[in-house]
Write an enzyme that holds these catalytic residues in place. Structure first.
Site, short mmCIF file in Angstrom:
data_model
loop_
_atom_site.label_atom_id
_atom_site.label_comp_id
_atom_site.label_asym_id
_atom_site.label_seq_id
_atom_site.Cartn_x
_atom_site.Cartn_y
_atom_site.Cartn_z
CB SER A 1 42.09 60.03 -4.21
OG SER A 1 42.13 61.17 -5.08
CD GLN B 1 56.92 44.03 12.86
OE1 GLN B 1 57.31 44.98 12.62
NE2 GLN B 1 57.61 42.82 13.05
CG MET B 2 52.35 42.51 5.70
SD MET B 2 53.89 43.35 5.28
CE MET B 2 53.46 43.27 3.46
CD GLN C 1 49.86 34.57 7.80
OE1 GLN C 1 48.96 35.29 8.50
NE2 GLN C 1 50.99 34.23 8.59
CG ASN D 1 50.65 54.65 5.10
OD1 ASN D 1 50.50 53.54 5.93
ND2 ASN D 1 50.47 55.77 5.68
NE ARG E 1 55.35 48.47 9.55
CZ ARG E 1 55.01 47.91 10.64
NH1 ARG E 1 56.36 47.91 11.45
NH2 ARG E 1 53.82 47.81 11.11
#
Length: 225
Positions: free
Chosen positions: A55, A76-77, A87, A162, A167
């Site tokens: 944390s 996917q991102m 974006q 993560n 990925r």
């Protein structure tokens, strides 16, 4: 693909170590950064990561500018929800003569490449005609997922770990894996201790979650370990 680490929390590892120190020490907030030299910082970070107490990593963030990627990748991102994204909008930005991403498997196959480029040309012409008679926000519906896009993404360090776990895995699609590898390379330069063991689960945790679909790399990782 172009990836730039636009900004990040100043002295990121020291900030994480200071936050962790508050958890394990009676000192007050005004003394958190006292005596936090490189050795002390690394000690705290190593303890945190070995304990899985992640944390404190949420107190630092990294902002990337990403361009020259497809909307396949951006779809996917955004599944990595603990992040912020801005974006390029196809609603307001014209896609006249749009650029598109060519997957390696298509680029390496002459027949596939000819077909691919022909269809992209057809789509580009159709978009141009549609944009003359309807708004861009409606004309864009004909555009392919291969369309080149660009975006800015901000992650905290825990969320990045993560992201890299999923990925950087060889089972991830080629484009987002390439992106993850480059992002990891850049954050390691500014927070080497935090991201030292970051990567696919086989690398970061010594375990593979892919089951029967595993690429098999875990065997080599365990052997080397």
């Amino acid at each position: 693909m172009k990836v730039s680490l636009l900004s990040y929390t100043d002295q990121p590892e020291k900030k994480v170590a200071a936050a962790a120190r508050l958890c394990y020490s009676p000192i007050g907030a005004d003394k958190l950064l006292e005596d936090m030299d490189d050795g002390r910082t690394q000690e705290f970070l190593s303890k945190l990561i070995s304990m899985g107490h992640l944390s404190p990593l949420e107190h630092i963030s990294f902002t990337f500018a990403i361009e020259g990627v497809s909307r396949v990748l951006s779809h996917q991102m955004v599944r990595h929800r603990i992040a912020s994204y801005s974006q390029k909008s196809q609603r307001y930005v014209s896609e006249q003569d749009f650029q598109y991403i060519v997957p390696p498997a298509i680029k390496e196959n002459e027949q596939a490449l000819v077909l691919y480029r022909e269809q992209m040309s057809v789509i580009a012409d159709a978009y141009a005609e549609l944009a003359k008679i309807v708004a861009k926000e409606d004309a864009r519906y004909i555009l392919p997922s291969a369309c080149e896009t660009k975006f800015v993404a901000t992650f905290n360090a825990r969320s990045l770990l993560n992201f890299f776990q999923h990925r950087c895995c060889r089972r991830a699609q080629w484009e987002i894996r390439q992106l993850a590898d480059e992002m990891l390379s850049q954050v390691r330069q500014v927070a080497p201790v935090i991201f030292q063991k970051a990567g696919a689960a086989c690398v970061s945790q010594g375990v593979c979650y892919e089951g029967a679909m595993s690429c098999g790399r875990i065997k080599n990782v365990v052997t080397r370990g």
